[in-house]
Design a protein around this motif. Structure first.
Motif, PDB file in Angstrom:
ATOM      1  N   GLY A  69       0.871  -1.375   0.098  1.00 34.10           N
ATOM      2  CA  GLY A  69      -0.168  -0.154   0.095  1.00 34.10           C
ATOM      3  C   GLY A  69       0.818   1.366  -0.029  1.00 34.10           C
ATOM      4  N   GLU A  70       2.211   1.213   0.126  1.00 33.77           N
ATOM      5  CA  GLU A  70       2.910   2.410  -0.045  1.00 33.77           C
ATOM      6  C   GLU A  70       3.517   2.237  -1.184  1.00 33.77           C
ATOM      7  N   HIS A  71       3.367   3.647  -1.806  1.00 36.24           N
ATOM      8  CA  HIS A  71       4.292   3.906  -3.086  1.00 36.24           C
ATOM      9  C   HIS A  71       4.909   5.042  -3.234  1.00 36.24           C
ATOM     10  N   VAL A  72       6.074   4.891  -3.835  1.00 35.65           N
ATOM     11  CA  VAL A  72       7.203   6.126  -4.003  1.00 35.65           C
ATOM     12  C   VAL A  72       7.572   6.169  -5.314  1.00 35.65           C
ATOM     13  N   ARG A  73       7.754   7.317  -5.696  1.00 38.74           N
ATOM     14  CA  ARG A  73       8.213   7.821  -7.076  1.00 38.74           C
ATOM     15  C   ARG A  73       9.519   8.671  -7.033  1.00 38.74           C
ATOM     16  N   LEU A  74      10.534   8.368  -7.603  1.00 35.75           N
ATOM     17  CA  LEU A  74      11.602   9.110  -7.262  1.00 35.75           C
ATOM     18  C   LEU A  74      12.222   9.503  -8.997  1.00 35.75           C
ATOM     19  N   ARG A  75      12.765  10.282  -8.900  1.00 37.34           N
ATOM     20  CA  ARG A  75      13.370  11.141 -10.080  1.00 37.34           C
ATOM     21  C   ARG A  75      14.847  11.391  -9.847  1.00 37.34           C
ATOM     22  N   LEU A  76      15.890  10.605 -10.099  1.00 35.09           N
ATOM     23  CA  LEU A  76      17.339  10.973  -9.743  1.00 35.09           C
ATOM     24  C   LEU A  76      18.346  10.804 -10.814  1.00 35.09           C
ATOM     25  N   HIS A  77      19.226  11.448 -10.693  1.00 33.75           N
ATOM     26  CA  HIS A  77      20.176  11.865 -11.596  1.00 33.75           C
ATOM     27  C   HIS A  77      21.718  11.256 -11.371  1.00 33.75           C
ATOM     28  N   ASP A  78      22.463  10.646 -12.320  1.00 34.14           N
ATOM     29  CA  ASP A  78      23.779  10.263 -11.919  1.00 34.14           C
ATOM     30  C   ASP A  78      24.464  11.694 -11.794  1.00 34.14           C
ATOM     31  N   PRO A  79      25.470  11.537 -10.887  1.00 33.38           N
ATOM     32  CA  PRO A  79      25.973  10.624  -9.821  1.00 33.38           C
ATOM     33  C   PRO A  79      25.348  10.774  -8.668  1.00 33.38           C
ATOM     34  N   ASP A  80      23.980  11.432  -8.528  1.00 33.49           N
ATOM     35  CA  ASP A  80      23.440  11.760  -7.319  1.00 33.49           C
ATOM     36  C   ASP A  80      22.778  10.535  -6.654  1.00 33.49           C
ATOM     37  N   VAL A  81      22.550   9.405  -7.514  1.00 35.27           N
ATOM     38  CA  VAL A  81      21.820   8.340  -7.004  1.00 35.27           C
ATOM     39  C   VAL A  81      22.427   7.565  -5.593  1.00 35.27           C
ATOM     40  N   PRO A  82      21.531   7.618  -4.614  1.00 32.01           N
ATOM     41  CA  PRO A  82      22.134   7.040  -3.447  1.00 32.01           C
ATOM     42  C   PRO A  82      22.738   5.755  -3.487  1.00 32.01           C
ATOM     43  N   ALA A  83      23.810   5.505  -2.837  1.00 32.86           N
ATOM     44  CA  ALA A  83      24.398   4.175  -3.159  1.00 32.86           C
ATOM     45  C   ALA A  83      23.581   2.690  -2.717  1.00 32.86           C
ATOM     46  N   GLU A  84      22.592   3.297  -1.740  1.00 28.89           N
ATOM     47  CA  GLU A  84      21.747   1.915  -1.199  1.00 28.89           C
ATOM     48  C   GLU A  84      20.743   1.600  -2.332  1.00 28.89           C
ATOM     49  N   LEU A  85      20.432   2.550  -3.086  1.00 36.05           N
ATOM     50  CA  LEU A  85      19.454   2.467  -4.236  1.00 36.05           C
ATOM     51  C   LEU A  85      20.130   1.809  -5.467  1.00 36.05           C
ATOM     52  N   ARG A  86      21.507   1.740  -5.629  1.00 37.91           N
ATOM     53  CA  ARG A  86      22.085   1.138  -6.929  1.00 37.91           C
ATOM     54  C   ARG A  86      21.775  -0.264  -7.109  1.00 37.91           C
ATOM     55  N   PRO A  87      21.852  -1.220  -6.274  1.00 34.37           N
ATOM     56  CA  PRO A  87      21.670  -2.444  -6.363  1.00 34.37           C
ATOM     57  C   PRO A  87      20.190  -2.915  -6.569  1.00 34.37           C
ATOM     58  N   LEU A  88      19.443  -2.227  -6.236  1.00 34.81           N
ATOM     59  CA  LEU A  88      17.970  -2.417  -6.757  1.00 34.81           C
ATOM     60  C   LEU A  88      17.798  -2.029  -8.332  1.00 34.81           C
ATOM     61  N   ILE A  89      18.317  -0.749  -8.664  1.00 31.32           N
ATOM     62  CA  ILE A  89      18.278  -0.319  -9.939  1.00 31.32           C
ATOM     63  C   ILE A  89      18.900  -1.362 -10.788  1.00 31.32           C
ATOM     64  N   GLN A  90      19.853  -1.799 -10.384  1.00 35.91           N
ATOM     65  CA  GLN A  90      20.852  -2.853 -11.240  1.00 35.91           C
ATOM     66  C   GLN A  90      20.047  -4.218 -11.353  1.00 35.91           C
ATOM     67  N   PHE A  91      19.493  -4.511 -10.225  1.00 29.59           N
ATOM     68  CA  PHE A  91      18.461  -5.730 -10.289  1.00 29.59           C
ATOM     69  C   PHE A  91      17.342  -5.609 -11.344  1.00 29.59           C
ATOM     70  N   VAL A  92      16.496  -4.710 -11.299  1.00 32.40           N
ATOM     71  CA  VAL A  92      15.440  -4.272 -12.212  1.00 32.40           C
ATOM     72  C   VAL A  92      16.061  -4.187 -13.560  1.00 32.40           C
ATOM     73  N   LEU A  93      17.160  -3.332 -13.808  1.00 32.32           N
ATOM     74  CA  LEU A  93      17.304  -3.379 -15.362  1.00 32.32           C
ATOM     75  C   LEU A  93      18.027  -4.691 -15.914  1.00 32.32           C
ATOM     76  N   GLN A  94      18.365  -5.592 -15.295  1.00 33.79           N
ATOM     77  CA  GLN A  94      18.670  -6.928 -15.844  1.00 33.79           C
ATOM     78  C   GLN A  94      17.866  -7.548 -16.059  1.00 33.79           C
ATOM     79  N   ARG A  95      16.362  -7.416 -15.681  1.00 36.74           N
ATOM     80  CA  ARG A  95      15.345  -8.081 -16.050  1.00 36.74           C
ATOM     81  C   ARG A  95      15.109  -8.317 -17.579  1.00 36.74           C
ATOM     82  N   THR A  96      14.815  -9.193 -17.943  1.00 36.18           N
ATOM     83  CA  THR A  96      14.254  -9.121 -19.538  1.00 36.18           C
ATOM     84  C   THR A  96      12.691  -9.010 -19.837  1.00 36.18           C
TER      85      THR A  96
END
Length: 100
Positions: free
Chosen positions: A73-100
């Motif tokens: 029930g919680e929904h978060v929308r984020l807009r971030l730019h390199d190099p300002d993406v927080p380090a703790e968020l990078r593994p999630l981004i990488q995981f999702v972008l590797q999905r086919t």
């Protein structure tokens, strides 16, 4: 795992100005991947991520990330730019972008 988690990541920009969009949903992933997605999201402080980091100076050809995270029930929308993406968020981004 009892709660459904959905994450969408759209990456734009870069040298060619290309767009990549992927999503991951615990209900549609194999059990091991669903557990990994849940771990990555559960490890984030979603409330803190709602406050955008201060932008460093613009970087030519940097990526922009539009991220949508839904959980229990919680929904978060984020807009971030390199190099300002927080380090703790990078593994999630990488995981999702590797999905086919």
């Amino acid at each position: 795992m009892t709660q459904r988690i959905q994450v969408e990541v759209t990456r734009t920009g870069g040298f060619g100005g290309l767009m990549t969009s992927r999503s991951a949903d615990t209900d549609a992933l194999p059990p091991e991947d669903a557990r990994r997605l849940a771990e990555l999201v559960d490890g984030l402080d979603l409330e803190a991520l709602r406050i955008p980091p201060g932008r460093t100076r613009p970087v030519p050809d940097a990526f922009q990330y539009d991220i949508s995270i839904s959980r229990a029930g919680e929904h978060v929308r984020l807009r971030l730019h390199d190099p300002d993406v927080p380090a703790e968020l990078r593994p999630l981004i990488q995981f999702v972008l590797q999905r086919t």
